[in-house]
Design a protein around this motif. Sequence first.
Motif, PDB file in Angstrom:
ATOM      1  N   VAL A  93     -18.791   8.033   2.242  1.00 44.14           N
ATOM      2  CA  VAL A  93     -18.388   8.743   0.701  1.00 44.14           C
ATOM      3  C   VAL A  93     -19.342   8.143  -0.423  1.00 44.14           C
ATOM      4  CG1 VAL A  93     -16.139   9.419   1.633  1.00 44.14           C
ATOM      5  CG2 VAL A  93     -16.556   7.226   0.550  1.00 44.14           C
ATOM      6  N   ARG A 180     -14.542   6.400   4.218  1.00 43.04           N
ATOM      7  CA  ARG A 180     -13.333   6.766   4.217  1.00 43.04           C
ATOM      8  C   ARG A 180     -12.842   7.069   5.783  1.00 43.04           C
ATOM      9  NH1 ARG A 180     -13.669  11.599   1.420  1.00 43.04           N
ATOM     10  NH2 ARG A 180     -13.860  12.830   3.398  1.00 43.04           N
ATOM     11  N   GLU A 215      -8.976   7.403  -2.162  1.00 33.38           N
ATOM     12  CA  GLU A 215      -9.898   7.579  -3.257  1.00 33.38           C
ATOM     13  C   GLU A 215      -9.306   7.761  -4.492  1.00 33.38           C
ATOM     14  OE1 GLU A 215     -14.036   9.261  -2.157  1.00 33.38           O
ATOM     15  OE2 GLU A 215     -12.497  10.250  -0.813  1.00 33.38           O
TER      16      GLU A 215
END
Length: 216
Positions: A93, A180, A215
């Motif tokens: 990510v 992630r 996140e």
Amino acid sequence: MHTSHTSRLDPATAVFDHVHPAGEPWTHTLRRGQVLRIIDLEGNQAVDTLFYNADDTAESYSAADTLQRQGGVYLGAGSVLLSNRARPMLSIVADTCGRHDTLGGACAAESNSVRYAPEKKYMHSCRDNFLLALARLDQGMGKRDLAPNINFFMNVPVTPQGGLTFEDGLSAPGKYVELRAEMDVLVLVSNCPQLNNPCNAYNPTPVRFVIWDQEA
């Protein structure tokens, strides 16, 4: 090459923050939705890494499935790491390095002796680190569970003839890659101890692992 993509996550909000010594193995279970940042603290350190389904370690990162799906040999922001069952394990990510190797493999006693010199056979290697870490986990895992690994921050260009060359890294102090977890994942790392090629500037250095619950 993948482009640089920075992260909005703040280490102050992390649930885990660890500086790991040069040349040593590391394991950690990453829960689905958690984000792991691997930081190259001093630049050009190779971080050899494997991933397993934490609930069924027969399912592991697959270089072949991952590269076929993304249509390229280097990993970077936007890459999805697939398992040997073609399921998403992790997504990259954020990435400020731009290139990570998934073809060069892990250094081992055999490769040290073949690539460099017979007397290099018994030097500290990533394969030995992986096996030591798996033994410490005491989950019945061993040599049969090792698969082609990712070398984060490592630069292994593919030649026009299809060969591999080990070059000076493209990373620099503070560069990082962020992943992630798309399932509960067992992370297996060898912070590469290699002293014989320029991928880590002949000088293994510490790396930093930072984890967030999700996140921001």
